[in-house]
Design an enzyme around this catalytic site. Sequence first.
Site, short mmCIF file in Angstrom:
data_model
loop_
_atom_site.label_atom_id
_atom_site.label_comp_id
_atom_site.label_asym_id
_atom_site.label_seq_id
_atom_site.Cartn_x
_atom_site.Cartn_y
_atom_site.Cartn_z
CG ASP A 1 -1.88 1.20 1.19
OD1 ASP A 1 -2.88 1.11 0.46
OD2 ASP A 1 -1.61 2.22 1.87
CD GLU B 1 -1.73 6.05 2.76
OE1 GLU B 1 -2.44 6.95 2.24
OE2 GLU B 1 -2.17 4.93 3.05
CG HIS C 1 -6.79 6.69 4.85
ND1 HIS C 1 -6.95 6.21 3.56
CD2 HIS C 1 -8.04 6.99 5.31
CE1 HIS C 1 -8.23 6.23 3.25
NE2 HIS C 1 -8.92 6.69 4.28
CG ASP D 1 -4.61 1.46 4.70
OD1 ASP D 1 -5.16 1.34 5.81
OD2 ASP D 1 -4.69 2.48 4.00
#
Length: 767
Positions: A606, A608, A744, A749
């Site tokens: 994942d 960001e 998040h 995540d």
Amino acid sequence: MAEPRKELDSGYYLQHFNELLQFVATHYQGVLTADSLAFLENFTALSAAAQQLLVRMLNRKGTVFADTELNYGEIGQPQPVLDELNQAGFIAPLTEPDLADFWLRLTKDTLWQLLQLAQAELAETKPVKTELVETELLEKGIADAISIRKSQTKPQLLGAALKLPVNWLALIAQLPQRYIVLQRQDALNYIYFLYFGRIEANLSLFTLRDLGIRQTGQFKQQFSPRFTEPAQALLAYQLAKTKPAIIEFGKQLKKQPDNAESLLSQWLTEVAKWPLPEDNALLLKRSERSYQLGKLAEQYQLTDLAIAFYQQSNGFPASERLARLYAQQGKTEGNQERCRQYLQQLLDDPSCDEEWLFAEDFYRRKFADDSRGAKSGERRRSQLTQLLHEAPQVGIDELYLGKAEQGLMAHYVAQGYRVFHSENNLWLALFGLWFWHELFEHNDSTLHNPFERRPRNLAAGGFYQQFASAIEQKLRQLAMPTATSTMLAALTAHYGKANSLFYWHTDLAEQLLPLLQYAPKANGDSALAPILCNMAQDFKRHSSGYPDLLLIKDQQLQFIEVKAQGDKIQRHQLARLLALQNAGFNARIEKLQWIVDPNRLYVVLDVETTGGKAGTDRITEIGAVKVQGGEVLDTFNTLINPERLIPSFISRLTGISNAMVAGAPKFADIAAQLSEFLQGAVFVAHNAKFDYGFIRSEFARCELPFDMPQLCTVVNMRRYYPGLASYSLGKLCADFEITLTNHHRALADATATVELLKLINVKRQLL
């Protein structure tokens, strides 16, 4: 060190033009029209400056020019030269029919000048018309003129200008520049067509040649004309012009769908006037144009017109559309019988393999009876469907998802095969090299100018007709012990020569030599002979659709067409498979079934980011979990300095601030470590397209390759757990009681997504 770029002589463009004119005058004297002959004669009589200026204009876009844009150092003042061109009939003043091109060429500044002139004229105009409607229109025109502003875009200004009730030619005459229009374009285009064999806008090929970018003279220096009969040349030119005209006509129909029947009827009248040529290439072009118009008629549900166009066509694929339309015209006995008889005609005398395959399949599905081998109530399955149904399945590791051919290649390499991705190029190279002399070097080869790289008579079968004796002799030589040495000599002599038949690559010899050496033989002939004979007789139909892979082991050849789940086989692929099988080759379809390896290595990842666009936004955090057999093996987690500010709303969403990433490593600093972590795994993410896109973009910025098989948990949760209200990570975690803390943030995540992967694999392994 790169070679310095070549410099062109200041008069290169005129040299090119004269070279083309001389070539056409020498080779095509017998087919030149009166207009094209006059063009040649009148051009020769011009002064050097007039020739230069005319060719300068011819090499630019459009037909309308202002005298102020025609200043060239080698020519001098344009005005006297333009007067000479005008007297010789090569240019003329601007007229009403030329305004469409004029508006396209106009700069915004000149357009604004014209609008100011129009405003002044309309402001002085008083509506004195007797008809009320005309008065209202004039008043509206004046109001529109007053509302125009220079700050508007050029399209807006032009749209407003075209609505104004003014005499534009009179206003254009008030501008300081003088506008002229090129004349005799059709005569010139015909000359270009004779040279190139197609509609060509300029002589850029000559420039590329002189710059050393385009190679010429690799094959032969003596060229014969492509046309010897005037009627043949004129029909070819007409058909060439018709191709772009039909494309424009299709655009016109979208704007005027209500006029489709009337406009298409006009085209049908025109098509019916086209003669049926004896030349196969022209007959093919005529058929293609008729087919294109038939498809347009079908698009607007004009069945009778479509049938009429298809009847003007010749052979496949128009024959397929014709049969289908016959079948759709109702269930009456007469219509059904017409369809049956037409299909029987195609079966008895097909124009190509694809036509026979279509007719056989369609007949079986529409008119299956005992006389054609179908039993009462038997399901009517086409050969295409049947072939796929009967094809063996091969289990391939899901590591090759999206790379079906590479997966099957790896499967057979592991079994000791030499495996090549051959497809069409192998057969095109075999054909091109075996008949190289007849194709490219023979005095009668149909290369008609130094730029051509593919003989013009291949598509329509003229190649075989022209060289039948030599071709048959060479086909027999395929079975001789010297065949491989003959091919090796051809490879050595011609390797790297640019041609438009096949491309060169380093392992071409490794495919061609075993193909000649191990090809099956029957009755003293090589199995390659019927394949190459078909290509020589009808290159267009037999130059594509060949199987994807060539396998070699124990002096045996195998050809495989690879089909992954959801793939369809095309009719021309089936035709090539059947042709190879009939010739004696082991050729087949293999269907791939993705295997879910319980010990497969996954990396669930994942990211960001600073925003939603991988190309412009950057990563701020990466979290990754390495999983095998449902067990977590390792994790990778780091903040990333995105080298730009993080928007405040992103910081509120993720909790990652600019201060947090200020001292973090840049992606380039951790790229090698991340690449090693991902090695040999399947890339898993929730909405994998997003995360994969960002990782790929970051690796690309570092000029590092990145290519992994992917599994998206959003897509697969929808597939295996349908009907849920939402498939967002947060909602799925709530529905399946998966712990998700610190949503998040990348590692949190990714850790939650691991649990979704487990749920998915439970379902996948049960299927």
